[in-house]
Enzyme design. Sequence first.
Site, short mmCIF file in Angstrom:
data_model
loop_
_atom_site.label_atom_id
_atom_site.label_comp_id
_atom_site.label_asym_id
_atom_site.label_seq_id
_atom_site.Cartn_x
_atom_site.Cartn_y
_atom_site.Cartn_z
N ASP A 64 89.58 -52.94 -38.43
CA ASP A 64 90.76 -51.82 -38.54
C ASP A 64 90.75 -50.56 -37.81
O ASP A 64 89.30 -50.24 -37.67
CB ASP A 64 90.96 -51.71 -39.88
CG ASP A 64 92.33 -51.16 -40.50
OD1 ASP A 64 93.09 -51.15 -39.45
OD2 ASP A 64 92.51 -50.72 -41.52
N HIS A 108 93.71 -50.86 -29.06
CA HIS A 108 93.65 -52.32 -29.27
C HIS A 108 92.59 -52.74 -27.85
O HIS A 108 91.83 -53.71 -28.20
CB HIS A 108 94.71 -53.14 -29.07
CG HIS A 108 95.68 -52.68 -30.37
ND1 HIS A 108 95.17 -52.94 -31.42
CD2 HIS A 108 97.04 -52.72 -30.55
CE1 HIS A 108 96.13 -52.68 -32.46
NE2 HIS A 108 97.22 -52.35 -31.68
N LEU A 125 82.08 -68.73 -34.80
CA LEU A 125 82.96 -67.84 -34.62
C LEU A 125 84.37 -67.98 -35.15
O LEU A 125 84.88 -68.99 -34.31
CB LEU A 125 82.84 -67.02 -33.24
CG LEU A 125 83.87 -65.94 -33.13
CD1 LEU A 125 83.33 -64.90 -33.95
CD2 LEU A 125 83.91 -65.45 -31.63
C1 IPE Z 1 94.64 -55.78 -41.70
O1 IPE Z 1 94.72 -54.60 -41.05
C2 IPE Z 1 94.74 -56.88 -40.42
C3 IPE Z 1 93.79 -57.11 -39.46
C4 IPE Z 1 92.64 -55.99 -39.02
C5 IPE Z 1 94.20 -57.92 -38.25
P1 IPE Z 1 96.20 -53.78 -41.30
O2 IPE Z 1 96.03 -52.39 -40.59
O3 IPE Z 1 97.15 -54.56 -40.79
O4 IPE Z 1 96.21 -53.63 -42.81
P2 IPE Z 1 96.96 -52.54 -43.60
O5 IPE Z 1 98.50 -52.50 -43.19
O6 IPE Z 1 96.40 -51.30 -43.36
O7 IPE Z 1 96.91 -53.20 -44.98
C1 IPE Z 2 93.62 -53.24 -36.45
O1 IPE Z 2 93.80 -52.06 -36.10
C2 IPE Z 2 94.17 -54.28 -35.37
C3 IPE Z 2 95.16 -54.83 -35.52
C4 IPE Z 2 95.63 -55.01 -37.21
C5 IPE Z 2 95.71 -55.94 -34.83
P1 IPE Z 2 95.32 -51.34 -36.43
O2 IPE Z 2 96.23 -51.52 -35.40
O3 IPE Z 2 95.49 -51.56 -37.83
O4 IPE Z 2 94.89 -49.66 -36.51
P2 IPE Z 2 95.26 -48.42 -37.49
O5 IPE Z 2 95.11 -49.06 -39.08
O6 IPE Z 2 96.74 -48.34 -37.11
O7 IPE Z 2 94.54 -47.38 -37.08
MG MG Z 3 95.15 -50.99 -39.56
#
Ligand code: IPE
Ligand code: IPE
Ligand code: MG
Length: 236
Positions: A14, A31, A128
């Site tokens: 995350d 990303h 993995l």
């Molecule tokens: C969880 O992260 C999903 C992944 C890392 C793939 P999110 O960023 O989607 O989760 P929330 O919205 O903060 O709960």
């Molecule tokens: C995790 O990073 C990647 C995915 C959920 C695909 P985020 O895109 O959730 O990044 P934040 O949480 O917005 O910083």
């Molecule tokens: Mg996130």
Amino acid sequence: MTDTTLNHIAFIMDGNGRWAKARGLSRSDGHKEGAKNLKKVLEACQKRGIHYVTLYAFSTENWSRPEPEVHLLMTLFRQYLSEAIKEFKPQNDVCFHFIGDRTRFTSDIQERMAKLESLCSGKENYHLTVCLSYSGRDEMKRAVQKMMQDAIDGKIKPSDVTEDVISSYLDTAGLPDPDLMIRTSGEQRLSNFLLWQLAYSEFYFPMVHWPEFSEKDLDEAIEAYKTRDRRFGKVK
Ligand code: IPE
Ligand code: IPE
Ligand code: MG
């Protein structure tokens, strides 16, 4: 006895968006950087003898993000999968598994996942598992649907259902439960990740965002894990 064997780490990767925002970059850049860092973290895990790594890469709920972001993520998955196929070497000893509802992906992405899985002989030391279009509740829903169909077909009856049988219907069938779950970025929630499998895992929430999660952060997580007392409900 305290069991601090570390065989399986599950990551909620995350913070890509916040990492980018803090640098005046786009979420897409975040990303891309996250995908780059993933390779480093996987190598570091293998070097440390972690036999199973599971990654939360895209949740069922993530389909509801703005279309351009979803599109960019699909492009990244395509690239990542193609590179992994090209770079696949049996001597690396890694077997890939993809879990989640893969029917929601375009056929070319589904084909790449199947190709990578087919390269695995089953004798590998390292596994993995990548969770794509995955959520714990969706996995349970699909598992119950399969089990009910098997009941209708006379393959299973209510008294056959044990915890092991339930596990065997989940996407993670055959994989051990994670020992340690690491979620970067400081959020302290599961966001629908491995709801059944994390029942007795240890949780660790470093403040760093995924693109900057380093070998040092991994070692700190492992050190913290070693100090935990995993009692599994028992008394020492
Ligand atoms: C969880 O992260 C999903 C992944 C890392 C793939 P999110 O960023 O989607 O989760 P929330 O919205 O903060 O709960
Ligand atoms: C995790 O990073 C990647 C995915 C959920 C695909 P985020 O895109 O959730 O990044 P934040 O949480 O917005 O910083
Ligand atoms: Mg996130």
